[in-house]
Design a protein around this motif. Structure first.
Motif, PDB file in Angstrom:
ATOM      1  N   MET A  12       0.809  -1.202   0.000  1.00 13.06           N
ATOM      2  CA  MET A  12       0.000   0.000   0.000  1.00 13.06           C
ATOM      3  C   MET A  12       0.840   1.247   0.000  1.00 13.06           C
ATOM      4  O   MET A  12       1.963   1.220   0.451  1.00 13.06           O
ATOM      5  CB  MET A  12      -0.967   0.006   1.160  1.00 13.06           C
ATOM      6  N   PRO A  13       0.279   2.324  -0.482  1.00 20.20           N
ATOM      7  CA  PRO A  13      -1.004   2.294  -1.164  1.00 20.20           C
ATOM      8  C   PRO A  13      -0.845   1.763  -2.582  1.00 20.20           C
ATOM      9  O   PRO A  13       0.216   1.884  -3.182  1.00 20.20           O
ATOM     10  CB  PRO A  13      -1.438   3.757  -1.184  1.00 20.20           C
ATOM     11  N   GLU A  14      -1.901   1.165  -3.090  1.00 12.11           N
ATOM     12  CA  GLU A  14      -1.933   0.675  -4.469  1.00 12.11           C
ATOM     13  C   GLU A  14      -2.358   1.841  -5.359  1.00 12.11           C
ATOM     14  O   GLU A  14      -3.428   2.403  -5.134  1.00 12.11           O
ATOM     15  CB  GLU A  14      -2.958  -0.459  -4.622  1.00 12.11           C
ATOM     16  N   PRO A  15      -1.556   2.218  -6.349  1.00  8.56           N
ATOM     17  CA  PRO A  15      -2.013   3.288  -7.239  1.00  8.56           C
ATOM     18  C   PRO A  15      -3.356   2.913  -7.877  1.00  8.56           C
ATOM     19  O   PRO A  15      -3.617   1.745  -8.149  1.00  8.56           O
ATOM     20  CB  PRO A  15      -0.923   3.366  -8.304  1.00  8.56           C
ATOM     21  N   VAL A  16      -4.199   3.905  -8.079  1.00 13.34           N
ATOM     22  CA  VAL A  16      -5.494   3.673  -8.703  1.00 13.34           C
ATOM     23  C   VAL A  16      -5.344   3.976 -10.194  1.00 13.34           C
ATOM     24  O   VAL A  16      -5.193   5.126 -10.596  1.00 13.34           O
ATOM     25  CB  VAL A  16      -6.601   4.542  -8.070  1.00 13.34           C
ATOM     26  N   PHE A  17      -5.334   2.908 -10.974  1.00 13.41           N
ATOM     27  CA  PHE A  17      -5.160   3.018 -12.417  1.00 13.41           C
ATOM     28  C   PHE A  17      -6.478   2.711 -13.108  1.00 13.41           C
ATOM     29  O   PHE A  17      -7.175   1.756 -12.754  1.00 13.41           O
ATOM     30  CB  PHE A  17      -4.119   2.012 -12.914  1.00 13.41           C
ATOM     31  N   THR A  69      -7.140  10.683  -9.847  1.00 10.11           N
ATOM     32  CA  THR A  69      -6.800  11.811  -8.988  1.00 10.11           C
ATOM     33  C   THR A  69      -7.900  12.075  -7.960  1.00 10.11           C
ATOM     34  O   THR A  69      -9.028  11.598  -8.095  1.00 10.11           O
ATOM     35  CB  THR A  69      -6.598  13.093  -9.828  1.00 10.11           C
ATOM     36  N   LYS A  70      -7.538  12.882  -6.970  1.00  6.36           N
ATOM     37  CA  LYS A  70      -8.473  13.226  -5.896  1.00  6.36           C
ATOM     38  C   LYS A  70      -9.764  13.837  -6.437  1.00  6.36           C
ATOM     39  O   LYS A  70     -10.857  13.513  -5.959  1.00  6.36           O
ATOM     40  CB  LYS A  70      -7.790  14.205  -4.935  1.00  6.36           C
ATOM     41  N   GLY A 161      -4.268   6.673  -4.199  1.00  5.76           N
ATOM     42  CA  GLY A 161      -3.923   5.263  -4.059  1.00  5.76           C
ATOM     43  C   GLY A 161      -4.974   4.586  -3.206  1.00  5.76           C
ATOM     44  O   GLY A 161      -5.615   5.225  -2.361  1.00  5.76           O
ATOM     45  N   PHE A 162      -5.137   3.296  -3.433  1.00  2.00           N
ATOM     46  CA  PHE A 162      -6.062   2.495  -2.645  1.00  2.00           C
ATOM     47  C   PHE A 162      -5.327   1.951  -1.437  1.00  2.00           C
ATOM     48  O   PHE A 162      -4.254   1.358  -1.568  1.00  2.00           O
ATOM     49  CB  PHE A 162      -6.617   1.353  -3.496  1.00  2.00           C
ATOM     50  N   LEU A 167      -9.430   0.325   3.586  1.00  3.15           N
ATOM     51  CA  LEU A 167     -10.485   0.317   2.580  1.00  3.15           C
ATOM     52  C   LEU A 167     -10.899   1.742   2.209  1.00  3.15           C
ATOM     53  O   LEU A 167     -12.080   2.120   2.266  1.00  3.15           O
ATOM     54  CB  LEU A 167     -11.693  -0.503   3.035  1.00  3.15           C
ATOM     55  N   CYS A 168      -9.878   2.529   1.839  1.00  2.00           N
ATOM     56  CA  CYS A 168     -10.126   3.914   1.463  1.00  2.00           C
ATOM     57  C   CYS A 168      -9.105   4.331   0.405  1.00  2.00           C
ATOM     58  O   CYS A 168      -8.184   3.586   0.094  1.00  2.00           O
ATOM     59  CB  CYS A 168     -10.033   4.836   2.675  1.00  2.00           C
ATOM     60  N   TYR A 169      -9.319   5.507  -0.141  1.00  2.00           N
ATOM     61  CA  TYR A 169      -8.366   6.087  -1.083  1.00  2.00           C
ATOM     62  C   TYR A 169      -7.574   7.168  -0.358  1.00  2.00           C
ATOM     63  O   TYR A 169      -8.132   7.913   0.443  1.00  2.00           O
ATOM     64  CB  TYR A 169      -9.101   6.695  -2.283  1.00  2.00           C
TER      65      TYR A 169
END
Length: 188
Positions: A12-17, A69-70, A161-162, A167-169
């Motif tokens: 973590m964090p896992e990038p959100v792709f 992105t946010k 990132g996840f 359990l959040c970004y």
């Protein structure tokens, strides 16, 4: 003292792709994929189960990967929890719009500042999913997220990132130290 938590997802964090593809009719699809990472300077790897996006990957062999992105966290989450197979209005509801890539036969998400344009170079079944490896043939970046040297500034972009533990970004951006240099303080 450390406590044993068992086998869990903890990278973590896992990038959100967000992976974007076209179907056989040129209709775009996007999915939020957790199991994606850069595995060499010019290659990314994605471990995916069966989705509309994977069928499009198998068909067209080209795709884009955009960094969420946010500002678009709600839309990014939406395209990860809803399948185009079950909701034909998935893309419309997300609010994302597209421009056709000039480099590969895939859509570029207009609202997200950074996209990798990729060609599929390998697909292999493993662990009950398919590992797709893509060659990054071009990187697109909005000028608004570039630093003074022309590189991408993740703080300006506010990539998310996840966090599998919470359990959040989470938002990327704070600089902790310089890479390839701050450790030299121990060389005395």
């Amino acid at each position: 003292m450390k406590k044993s938590l068992g086998a869990k997802t903890m990278s973590m964090p896992e990038p959100v792709f967000l992976i974007a593809t076209y179907d056989e009719n040129g209709t775009p699809d996007i999915m939020n994929a957790a199991w994606v990472g850069q595995v060499s300077p010019k290659h990314i790897s994605m471990s995916l189960s069966n989705h509309t996006t994977t069928r499009n990957l198998d068909l067209n062999k080209e795709f884009t990967v955009s960094f969420a992105t946010k500002d678009y966290v709600i839309a990014a989450d939406w395209v990860g929890i809803v399948s185009l197979d079950k909701d034909p209005d998935k893309i419309k509801k997300s609010g994302f719009t597209f421009t056709k890539s000039e480099t590969v036969n895939a859509p570029v998400i207009n609202e997200l500042p950074v996209a990798l344009e990729c060609r599929l170079v390998a697909a292999q079944e493993e662990f009950g999913e398919t590992r797709y490896v893509g060659e990054v043939v071009n990187v697109l970046a909005d000028e608004s997220v570039l630093n003074e040297k022309g590189g991408i500034d993740s703080g300006k972009a506010q990539f998310i990132g996840f966090d599998p533990a919470g359990l959040c970004y989470r938002v990327f951006g704070e600089v902790a130290a310089s890479a390839f240099g701050s450790g030299k303080a121990l060389d005395k």
